[in-house]
Design a protein around this motif. Structure first.
Motif, PDB file in Angstrom:
ATOM      1  N   GLU A  58       0.868  -1.171   0.000  1.00  0.00           N
ATOM      2  CA  GLU A  58       0.000   0.000   0.000  1.00  0.00           C
ATOM      3  C   GLU A  58       0.905   1.221   0.000  1.00  0.00           C
ATOM      4  O   GLU A  58       1.853   1.310   0.769  1.00  0.00           O
ATOM      5  CB  GLU A  58      -0.895   0.020   1.238  1.00  0.00           C
ATOM      6  N   ILE A  59       0.611   2.140  -0.898  1.00  0.00           N
ATOM      7  CA  ILE A  59       1.397   3.365  -1.009  1.00  0.00           C
ATOM      8  C   ILE A  59       0.427   4.537  -0.950  1.00  0.00           C
ATOM      9  O   ILE A  59      -0.682   4.450  -1.457  1.00  0.00           O
ATOM     10  CB  ILE A  59       2.250   3.371  -2.303  1.00  0.00           C
ATOM     11  N   GLU A  65      -4.018  11.807   0.756  1.00  0.00           N
ATOM     12  CA  GLU A  65      -5.333  11.924   0.139  1.00  0.00           C
ATOM     13  C   GLU A  65      -5.558  10.889  -0.963  1.00  0.00           C
ATOM     14  O   GLU A  65      -6.687  10.661  -1.385  1.00  0.00           O
ATOM     15  CB  GLU A  65      -5.614  13.335  -0.369  1.00  0.00           C
ATOM     16  N   LEU A  66      -4.497  10.225  -1.413  1.00  0.00           N
ATOM     17  CA  LEU A  66      -4.594   9.178  -2.427  1.00  0.00           C
ATOM     18  C   LEU A  66      -3.807   7.972  -1.942  1.00  0.00           C
ATOM     19  O   LEU A  66      -2.636   8.098  -1.589  1.00  0.00           O
ATOM     20  CB  LEU A  66      -4.035   9.685  -3.762  1.00  0.00           C
ATOM     21  N   ARG A  67      -4.443   6.810  -1.908  1.00  0.00           N
ATOM     22  CA  ARG A  67      -3.778   5.569  -1.505  1.00  0.00           C
ATOM     23  C   ARG A  67      -4.027   4.503  -2.570  1.00  0.00           C
ATOM     24  O   ARG A  67      -5.115   4.424  -3.122  1.00  0.00           O
ATOM     25  CB  ARG A  67      -4.327   5.050  -0.170  1.00  0.00           C
ATOM     26  N   VAL A  68      -3.009   3.693  -2.819  1.00  0.00           N
ATOM     27  CA  VAL A  68      -3.133   2.618  -3.793  1.00  0.00           C
ATOM     28  C   VAL A  68      -2.672   1.325  -3.137  1.00  0.00           C
ATOM     29  O   VAL A  68      -1.585   1.260  -2.562  1.00  0.00           O
ATOM     30  CB  VAL A  68      -2.291   2.893  -5.065  1.00  0.00           C
ATOM     31  N   GLU A  69      -3.505   0.295  -3.218  1.00  0.00           N
ATOM     32  CA  GLU A  69      -3.150  -1.042  -2.761  1.00  0.00           C
ATOM     33  C   GLU A  69      -2.907  -1.875  -4.015  1.00  0.00           C
ATOM     34  O   GLU A  69      -3.765  -1.929  -4.900  1.00  0.00           O
ATOM     35  CB  GLU A  69      -4.286  -1.636  -1.934  1.00  0.00           C
ATOM     36  N   TYR A  70      -1.745  -2.531  -4.089  1.00  0.00           N
ATOM     37  CA  TYR A  70      -1.385  -3.265  -5.294  1.00  0.00           C
ATOM     38  C   TYR A  70      -0.520  -4.458  -4.925  1.00  0.00           C
ATOM     39  O   TYR A  70      -0.090  -4.606  -3.776  1.00  0.00           O
ATOM     40  CB  TYR A  70      -0.648  -2.343  -6.277  1.00  0.00           C
ATOM     41  N   GLU A  71      -0.244  -5.300  -5.906  1.00  0.00           N
ATOM     42  CA  GLU A  71       0.658  -6.438  -5.741  1.00  0.00           C
ATOM     43  C   GLU A  71       2.000  -6.071  -6.363  1.00  0.00           C
ATOM     44  O   GLU A  71       2.075  -5.756  -7.543  1.00  0.00           O
ATOM     45  CB  GLU A  71       0.081  -7.674  -6.425  1.00  0.00           C
ATOM     46  N   ARG A  72       3.041  -6.114  -5.557  1.00  0.00           N
ATOM     47  CA  ARG A  72       4.374  -5.762  -6.039  1.00  0.00           C
ATOM     48  C   ARG A  72       4.905  -6.807  -7.016  1.00  0.00           C
ATOM     49  O   ARG A  72       5.629  -6.495  -7.950  1.00  0.00           O
ATOM     50  CB  ARG A  72       5.320  -5.622  -4.848  1.00  0.00           C
ATOM     51  N   PHE A  73       4.555  -8.072  -6.792  1.00  0.00           N
ATOM     52  CA  PHE A  73       4.977  -9.164  -7.671  1.00  0.00           C
ATOM     53  C   PHE A  73       3.735  -9.780  -8.302  1.00  0.00           C
ATOM     54  O   PHE A  73       2.770 -10.079  -7.615  1.00  0.00           O
ATOM     55  CB  PHE A  73       5.724 -10.247  -6.886  1.00  0.00           C
ATOM     56  N   ALA A  74       3.768  -9.964  -9.614  1.00  0.00           N
ATOM     57  CA  ALA A  74       2.631 -10.556 -10.326  1.00  0.00           C
ATOM     58  C   ALA A  74       3.167 -11.603 -11.288  1.00  0.00           C
ATOM     59  O   ALA A  74       4.368 -11.676 -11.553  1.00  0.00           O
ATOM     60  CB  ALA A  74       1.860  -9.483 -11.084  1.00  0.00           C
ATOM     61  N   THR A  83      -6.428  -1.468  -5.900  1.00  0.00           N
ATOM     62  CA  THR A  83      -7.482  -0.648  -5.311  1.00  0.00           C
ATOM     63  C   THR A  83      -6.950   0.764  -5.134  1.00  0.00           C
ATOM     64  O   THR A  83      -5.876   0.962  -4.571  1.00  0.00           O
ATOM     65  CB  THR A  83      -7.922  -1.201  -3.935  1.00  0.00           C
ATOM     66  N   ILE A  84      -7.707   1.735  -5.625  1.00  0.00           N
ATOM     67  CA  ILE A  84      -7.343   3.149  -5.501  1.00  0.00           C
ATOM     68  C   ILE A  84      -8.353   3.785  -4.560  1.00  0.00           C
ATOM     69  O   ILE A  84      -9.560   3.706  -4.786  1.00  0.00           O
ATOM     70  CB  ILE A  84      -7.362   3.847  -6.874  1.00  0.00           C
ATOM     71  N   ARG A  85      -7.861   4.396  -3.473  1.00  0.00           N
ATOM     72  CA  ARG A  85      -8.743   5.018  -2.484  1.00  0.00           C
ATOM     73  C   ARG A  85      -8.435   6.512  -2.405  1.00  0.00           C
ATOM     74  O   ARG A  85      -7.286   6.909  -2.310  1.00  0.00           O
ATOM     75  CB  ARG A  85      -8.552   4.382  -1.120  1.00  0.00           C
TER      76      ARG A  85
END
Length: 172
Positions: A58-59, A65-74, A83-85
């Motif tokens: 999560e970055i 005000e902007l957070r992104v949850e992602y997979e570093r390895f795919a 997911t963008i929050r």
């Protein structure tokens, strides 16, 4: 009658010729191989090559005000989620822009909620949304598949000027 004892560290010539120096080297190599295999299995189970706690990241932007949850390895051709929050917006109409070389490698499968409008340009995708309430934040869920292996850079920005950048590794 004398008991037969054999020294395990001496070379043997009967029944099979053995050079114990090389035998010890082989045993060490087997031990190292077992340890590496065990480390790969444990790393894979923990998400070193795809889904798992080592991969989930999560970055957030500078002020959060902007957070992104992602997979570093795919993995190539396997499903991955992002997911963008966003925190509460000042305007009812807002946009999210995804850019970078990772956008060209990412085949979008699902997008929730659907945007009012979408526009793509050079290595970027802009999605426009309208919020019902200014007091609540917004979330956008993206599901897709990476198309080819490599190291890819993403930049995600919102209409308020918040921006995050991250890198994703895609394995074959």
């Amino acid at each position: 009658m004398e008991k037969f004892q054999q020294d395990e560290n001496r070379d043997r010539h009967y029944p099979v010729q053995e050079n114990m120096r090389w035998q010890h080297i082989e045993w060490r190599m087997q031990y190292i191989g077992y340890a590496l295999l065990l480390a790969l299995v444990i790393g894979g189970a923990c998400g070193l090559f795809s889904k798992g706690f080592l991969s989930d990241r999560e970055i957030a932007s500078t002020h959060g005000e902007l957070r992104v949850e992602y997979e570093r390895f795919a993995r190539q051709q396997s499903d991955m989620a992002m997911t963008i929050r966003l925190h509460p917006q000042r305007d009812r109409l807002y946009s999210i822009t995804l850019s970078g070389d990772g956008v060209d490698n990412f085949q979008l499968q699902t997008l929730q909620p659907p945007p009012l409008r979408a526009e793509s340009r050079d290595r970027s995708l802009t999605l426009w949304y309208q919020t019902q309430s200014l007091n609540h934040g917004a979330s956008v869920w993206l599901g897709g598949q990476p198309q080819s292996p490599g190291k890819y850079h993403f930049t995600i920005a919102d209409s308020e000027g918040a921006q995050v950048q991250f890198t994703q590794w895609v394995y074959p």
